[in-house]
Motif scaffolding. Structure first.
Motif, short mmCIF file in Angstrom:
data_model
loop_
_atom_site.label_atom_id
_atom_site.label_comp_id
_atom_site.label_asym_id
_atom_site.label_seq_id
_atom_site.Cartn_x
_atom_site.Cartn_y
_atom_site.Cartn_z
N GLN A 94 -45.49 -53.99 -42.86
CA GLN A 94 -46.90 -53.83 -42.52
C GLN A 94 -47.16 -52.35 -42.25
N SER A 95 -48.41 -51.94 -42.43
CA SER A 95 -48.75 -50.51 -42.34
C SER A 95 -49.85 -50.24 -41.34
N ILE A 96 -49.98 -48.97 -41.04
CA ILE A 96 -51.07 -48.44 -40.22
C ILE A 96 -51.67 -47.29 -41.01
N GLN A 97 -52.97 -47.27 -41.17
CA GLN A 97 -53.66 -46.20 -41.90
C GLN A 97 -54.27 -45.23 -40.90
N ASP A 141 -57.99 -41.02 -44.13
CA ASP A 141 -58.02 -41.44 -45.53
C ASP A 141 -56.68 -41.27 -46.23
N ASP A 142 -55.80 -40.41 -45.68
CA ASP A 142 -54.64 -40.05 -46.48
C ASP A 142 -53.28 -40.09 -45.77
N ILE A 143 -53.19 -40.76 -44.64
CA ILE A 143 -51.90 -40.92 -43.97
C ILE A 143 -51.65 -42.40 -43.73
N GLU A 144 -50.50 -42.87 -44.21
CA GLU A 144 -50.13 -44.27 -44.03
C GLU A 144 -48.73 -44.35 -43.42
N ARG A 203 -46.90 -54.21 -35.22
CA ARG A 203 -46.71 -54.36 -36.66
C ARG A 203 -45.35 -55.00 -36.91
N THR A 206 -45.72 -46.97 -42.52
CA THR A 206 -45.24 -48.30 -42.87
C THR A 206 -43.98 -48.60 -42.07
N ASN A 226 -46.39 -41.81 -45.49
CA ASN A 226 -46.96 -41.33 -46.74
C ASN A 226 -48.14 -40.44 -46.37
N ALA A 227 -47.98 -39.13 -46.64
CA ALA A 227 -49.02 -38.16 -46.28
C ALA A 227 -49.03 -37.04 -47.30
#
Length: 77
Positions: free
Chosen positions: A10-13, A16-19, A6, A21, A35-36
């Motif tokens: 840019q991000s990795i998912q 459904d609810d953890i990102e 990355r 960056t 982000n969680a």
């Protein structure tokens, strides 16, 4: 182990609810934003291992007799 490349911003998912960056790369350091949901605990690995070790030590200090005594007190209520 999944290995992804990355670039900054840019991000990795994850699910459904953890990102994750990538915020910046400076030399041999990478800054990551996570982000969680609040209920998910996030720790650096060395802190996580220290917590696990403390929990293990605390659990091994509890004797069977004290657990039996606690069980009897709970049953009386």
């Amino acid at each position: 182990m999944l290995v992804l490349t990355r670039k900054p911003n840019q991000s990795i998912q994850i699910g459904d609810d953890i990102e994750l960056t990538i915020l910046s790369v400076e030399g041999d350091q990478v800054k990551i934003g996570i982000n969680a949901p609040r209920q998910i605990e996030i720790h650096r690995k060395e802190i996580y291992l220290a917590i696990q070790e403390e929990n293990h030590q605390a659990a091994s200090e509890v004797s069977i007799d004290s657990l039996k005594g606690l069980s009897l007190q709970i049953r009386k209520k």
